[in-house]
Design an enzyme around this catalytic site. Structure first.
Site, mmCIF file in Angstrom:
data_model
loop_
_atom_site.group_PDB
_atom_site.id
_atom_site.type_symbol
_atom_site.label_atom_id
_atom_site.label_comp_id
_atom_site.label_asym_id
_atom_site.label_seq_id
_atom_site.Cartn_x
_atom_site.Cartn_y
_atom_site.Cartn_z
ATOM 1 C CE LYS A 66 -1.882 24.383 68.707
ATOM 2 N NZ LYS A 66 -0.581 24.246 68.004
ATOM 3 C CB SER A 141 1.105 27.721 68.653
ATOM 4 O OG SER A 141 0.977 26.533 67.885
ATOM 5 C CB SER A 165 3.346 24.416 67.611
ATOM 6 O OG SER A 165 3.539 25.737 67.210
HETATM 7 N N1 GLN Z 1 6.531 29.155 66.040
HETATM 8 C C1 GLN Z 1 6.318 28.775 64.693
HETATM 9 C C2 GLN Z 1 5.433 29.794 64.029
HETATM 10 O O1 GLN Z 1 5.102 30.735 64.623
HETATM 11 C C3 GLN Z 1 5.736 27.400 64.617
HETATM 12 C C4 GLN Z 1 4.325 27.344 65.005
HETATM 13 C C5 GLN Z 1 3.688 25.999 64.862
HETATM 14 O O2 GLN Z 1 4.374 24.976 64.807
HETATM 15 N N2 GLN Z 1 2.366 25.993 64.795
HETATM 16 O O3 GLN Z 1 5.053 29.660 62.905
#
Ligand code: GLN
Length: 483
Positions: A66, A141, A165
């Site tokens: 990532k 994400s 994510s």
């Molecule tokens: N969807 C969650 C957020 O927007 C988690 C994102 C993540 O785990 N990086 O914060």
């Protein structure tokens, strides 16, 4: 050697050890798949433009990263214009550990900017598509990592999980995805979003590959004082030991109108599979779990507002002197304050700005106690309740997401709707406990559905054992979309 595309990381490793495929052949095949599929699906932000010469004699382990994991001298953008040209001077500890184990990195994957989102639509560059239905989101994400693995561009990838994510994109792309206990994997070199919640996790197509990579990247690291201990297991021997466990079905997350019918059905059929395996299933209640969303969306933005203060156009990253905003004319002096404002207005996308504003608001002196302090109290309460529920069972079972992958664009104009996608994954994040998502089936129209297990701190092994038993009983493993 043909058809290396569908091979797991362990398969590829064994083939190379047995001399049945050379590292070059492995990389060649994956590269060809990527060349074919990536222009449509767009999993990668940056990737090999040609296959590098293999210098090592050992087998190669191809793993995608990532793009918020620092890679030495190689772009690390966090999906943000702010870091478009940023090349770190060091590797993240997890990356370094993988390199030492023979890993090669074909590219850096697309993500919601700084990890803020659940669909990869908040990337500062472009949208990644779900390979099971290109009109839908891959989750986020870590959406790019999920798509690269789900299509066989690469057998496995690292993602990061602050509030879901890794697990949510894994469930949207029919993969295994683990968020480890906070402290199991060093965060050194992971670009911070919300430091008390950030973790590095793994996405792969089998439980074995997931466990293998976790064992490679975990461990105490002097560079991250919150890192505690590592994970080791003999693979697959240790995973195959399955004394029928007791699972707690979390009532609050399994019913309710926001959970779609086909998700409920898939969960029911998973419960039956476990019963057939001799598992004991009991219903448990975690009364405050529904407030995880309220707690997380105060704490995460608060920490983000502080972590992201460093992007000011001074030391590194994007700088905007005004031209881009049309406010200043050629030759006109720009003050330092203006430069900050121009840089941050143009360098960050809407969601990141929303979080910073929210974070600054809940931290300011008049509201600190009303919002931030309350969110911390709630976090503690939810963590206590989860740990208590885990005393009467080995793991907690829930859906990974209340819905299958949703349509591109569907939740973009309603941040709250997007936040609701995370209701099942936020609790484990707040509590710092490990959680894994594995495929549990597909909707009638062929969209992936996942289930989640949450476990006791540093008891990843039990999660892997339960997942492995399910994977073997259902045959839901190494699932892939071929293109
Ligand atoms: N969807 C969650 C957020 O927007 C988690 C994102 C993540 O785990 N990086 O914060």
């Amino acid at each position: 050697m043909s058809n290396l595309q569908g091979m797991t990381l362990l398969d590829l490793f064994r083939l190379q050890c047995d001399g049945k495929a050379s590292p070059e052949e492995v990389l060649q095949e994956l590269w060809a798949v990527t060349e074919r599929l990536d222009p449509v699906l767009r999993a990668y932000i940056s990737r090999w433009q040609e296959i590098p010469a293999v210098t090592q004699s050992e087998p190669v382990l191809p793993i995608a990263l990532k793009d918020n994991l620092c890679t030495r001298d190689y772009p690390t953008t966090c999906g943000s214009k702010m870091l478009m040209d940023f090349r770190p001077q060091y590797d993240a500890t997890a990356v370094k550990k993988l390199r030492n184990a023979g890993a090669v990195f074909p590219g850096k994957t697309n993500m919601d900017e700084f990890g803020m989102g659940s669909s990869t639509e908040n990337s500062g560059f472009f949208v990644t598509k779900n390979p099971y239905d290109i009109t839908r989101v891959p989750g986020g994400s870590s959406g790019g990592s999920a798509v690269a693995v789900a299509t066989g561009m690469v057998p496995a990838a690292l993602g990061t999980d602050t509030g879901g994510s890794v697990r949510q994109p894994a469930s949207f792309c029919a993969l295994v995805g683990i968020r480890p206990t906070y402290g199991l994997v060093s965060r050194y070199g992971l670009v911070a979003f919300a430091s008390s919640l950030d973790t590095i996790g793994v996405l792969a197509r089998t439980v074995e590959d997931t466990a293998l990579i976790l064992s490679l990247i975990s461990g105490k690291d002097p560079k991250d004082s919150t890192s505690r201990q590592g994970f080791t297991a003999r693979i697959p021997e240790d995973l195959a030991i399955s004394t029928p466990f007791t699972l707690g079905l979390v009532k609050e997350l399994c019913e309710g109108e926001e959970v779609e019918e086909e998700v409920k059905q898939s969960l029911d059929s998973a419960v039956r599979t476990f019963e057939n395996l001799g598992y004991k299933i009991q219903e448990v209640s975690v009364p405050h779990i529904r407030y995880a969303l309220d707690s997380y969306y105060v704490i995460a933005p608060a920490e983000a507002s502080s972590n992201l203060a460093r992007y000011d156009g001074v030391k590194y990253g994007y700088r905007e002197m005004g031209g881009g905003r049309g406010k200043k004319k050629e030759g006109e002096q720009v003050t330092l304050e203006e430069m900050y404002a121009f840089t941050r207005s143009k360098g960050f996308g809407d969601e990141v700005k929303r979080r910073i504003l929210l974070g600054v608001f809940v931290l300011c002196s008049g509201y600190y106690e009303a919002y931030y302090q309350k969110a911390l109290t709630l976090r503690k309460r939810i963590a206590d309740e989860l740990l208590e529920a885990l005393q009467s069972c080995d793991a907690l079972l829930t859906p990974t997401s209340p819905t299958p992958p949703f349509r591109l664009g569907e939740r973009l104009d309603s941040p709250l709707k997007m936040y609701y996608s995370d209701m099942d994954t936020l609790p484990a994040a707040l509590a710092g406990i490990p959680a894994i998502s594995i495929p549990s089936g597909f909707t009638r129209s062929g969209l992936p559905i996942g289930i989640q297990f949450m476990g006791k701190p540093f008891d990843e092994l039990t999660l892997f054992r339960i997942s492995y038993a399910f994977q073997e009983a259902t045959g839901l493993k190494n699932l892939m979309v071929k293109g």
